[in-house]
Write an enzyme that holds these catalytic residues in place. Structure first.
Site, PDB file in Angstrom:
ATOM      1  N   ASP A 100       0.845  -1.201   0.000  1.00 14.83           N
ATOM      2  CA  ASP A 100       0.000   0.000   0.000  1.00 14.83           C
ATOM      3  C   ASP A 100       0.876   1.245   0.000  1.00 14.83           C
ATOM      4  OD1 ASP A 100      -2.257  -1.512  -0.142  1.00 14.83           O
ATOM      5  OD2 ASP A 100      -3.063  -0.951   1.805  1.00 14.83           O
ATOM      6  N   ASN A 133      -3.101  -4.342  -1.234  1.00 13.05           N
ATOM      7  CA  ASN A 133      -4.377  -4.366  -1.951  1.00 13.05           C
ATOM      8  C   ASN A 133      -4.647  -3.080  -2.712  1.00 13.05           C
ATOM      9  OD1 ASN A 133      -4.624  -3.589   0.951  1.00 13.05           O
ATOM     10  ND2 ASN A 133      -6.700  -2.996   0.346  1.00 13.05           N
ATOM     11  N   HIS A 218       1.943  -8.375   2.770  1.00 13.56           N
ATOM     12  CA  HIS A 218       1.114  -7.207   3.113  1.00 13.56           C
ATOM     13  C   HIS A 218       0.080  -7.570   4.170  1.00 13.56           C
ATOM     14  CE1 HIS A 218      -0.965  -3.423   2.852  1.00 13.56           C
ATOM     15  NE2 HIS A 218      -2.104  -4.038   2.551  1.00 13.56           N
ATOM     16  N   HIS A 228     -10.174  -6.714   8.879  1.00 11.61           N
ATOM     17  CA  HIS A 228      -9.607  -7.674   7.920  1.00 11.61           C
ATOM     18  C   HIS A 228      -9.526  -9.096   8.470  1.00 11.61           C
ATOM     19  CE1 HIS A 228      -8.824  -4.410   5.212  1.00 11.61           C
ATOM     20  NE2 HIS A 228      -8.031  -3.811   6.061  1.00 11.61           N
ATOM     21  N   VAL A 258      -3.684  -3.959   8.205  1.00 14.44           N
ATOM     22  CA  VAL A 258      -4.471  -3.515   9.359  1.00 14.44           C
ATOM     23  C   VAL A 258      -3.853  -2.217   9.869  1.00 14.44           C
ATOM     24  CG1 VAL A 258      -5.192  -4.057  11.702  1.00 14.44           C
ATOM     25  CG2 VAL A 258      -5.142  -5.859   9.970  1.00 14.44           C
ATOM     26  N   HIS A 259      -4.658  -1.158   9.941  1.00 16.08           N
ATOM     27  CA  HIS A 259      -4.131   0.168  10.261  1.00 16.08           C
ATOM     28  C   HIS A 259      -4.005   0.355  11.767  1.00 16.08           C
ATOM     29  CE1 HIS A 259      -5.776   1.620   6.104  1.00 16.08           C
ATOM     30  NE2 HIS A 259      -4.806   0.726   6.020  1.00 16.08           N
TER      31      HIS A 259
END
Length: 337
Positions: A100, A133, A218, A228, A258-259
């Site tokens: 990303d 993604n 990722h 997710h 995952v943020h």
């Protein structure tokens, strides 16, 4: 001392020789002879001075990594079009980005603005990246069949030198660390080219030369954040590849997606295992979608630490290791305040 290299500089898909290269938009590596380390410039721990393209009035510097321990890595995923102060404030020698990048999502000018955003950093230190993604950009039903078209055109990683046939997965050695970059959104089942490449790459590691082994997909294989959960790129990739990592005693797996930040103990098949990799989610680099704030309750026993945090707080690490055996001599320090 100034070093004016006559090597061939590759930058994206463009090529220039001598003391120049194309404009600083994406990433840089230097062509080497066949019997040399393809990702290493001419001398370790050396500052190179160079100019870009037709504009010779602006001079840039590139500091190469050291030849041996200790080495510092910055690791940050899911950057997007956000502040890079957490990277600017560090003294890293190699940047690792597990997917990303621009978060362009089909809007191609965002790839350009991302290049302008990061060029002051990657022009000075090596940046090694893989796909996420938001980098796929493929919708076959809308006649956009080819995935990673912009990524592959702009971010040409040195995949050929590690025997890979795809820019979406590759490996390289730097200062005693073998780093493997995987493609979570490229075929990964046990019949795939990526799986067979990974199997061969792990078997070829010489732990006397690279006692550390890092791996970066990722999508995280271990994750107690509610975001997710149950995705194939996490669940199925782990099912297909986890045994390979455990058998090869990979040290650390860094992931994004995952943020938020989360650190797991060494774990294999869901259970703590001192010979297995440590898993770290570092996807809070700053994507415009914001942070993932909700976690499972109770916290799994294998999850050592987790938190919702901004990129300024937790998405950069220094890793130092003396050349001792697997699982010993480890120093992993959170450099954020």
């Amino acid at each position: 001392e100034r070093h004016e290299s006559q090597s061939a500089f590759y930058f994206g898909r463009a090529r220039a020789t001598g003391y120049t290269r194309p404009p600083p938009r994406e990433t840089l590596f230097i062509e080497r002879d066949a019997d040399e380390d393809a990702t290493a410039p001419e001398q370790p721990d050396t500052t190179y001075y160079y100019t870009c393209g037709l504009n010779t009035s602006t001079e840039y510097t590139l500091k190469t990594p050291p030849a041996q321990f200790a080495i510092k890595f910055a690791v940050s995923g899911d950057l997007g079009q956000t502040t890079l102060q957490h990277i600017r404030n560090s003294s890293y020698e190699v940047m690792l980005l597990p997917g990303d990048l621009s978060c362009a999502d089909f809007w191609q000018p965002r790839w350009d603005s991302f290049g302008r955003l990061v060029s002051p950093y990657l022009s000075r230190r090596p940046w090694m990246v893989t796909t996420g993604n938001h980098d796929v950009e493929s919708v076959p039903i809308f006649n956009i069949p080819t995935p990673f078209k912009a990524y592959n055109a702009r971010w040409h990683m040195p995949f050929e030198q590690s025997g890979s046939t795809s820019n979406e997965y590759y490996s390289f050695n730097v200062a005693g660390v073998h780093v493997i970059m995987l493609g979570s959104y490229t075929d990964f089942d046990q019949n795939s080219a990526q799986y067979k490449w990974l199997q061969g790459d792990l078997q070829a590691i010489d732990r006397t030369k690279t006692p550390w082994v890092f791996l970066l997909p990722h999508a995280p294989w271990y994750n107690s954040n509610l975001a997710h959960q149950g995705k194939s790129q996490s669940v199925d990739m782990k099912a297909d590849m986890e045994e390979l990592l455990n058998n090869s005693q990979v040290d650390v797996v860094f992931a994004g997606h995952v943020h938020a930040y989360e650190c797991f103990t060494r774990v294999y098949n869901g259970q703590a295992n001192n010979c297995a990799p440590m898993y770290i989610s570092i996807g809070d680099g700053g994507n415009r979608e914001g942070l993932a704030s909700k976690y499972m309750d109770p916290q799994p026993a294998t999850s050592l630490f987790r938190r919702q945090a901004s990129a300024m707080e937790s998405s950069k690490f220094s890793t130092e290791r003396a050349p001792s055996g697997h699982g010993t001599g480890t120093k992993m320090t959170n450099l954020s305040s």
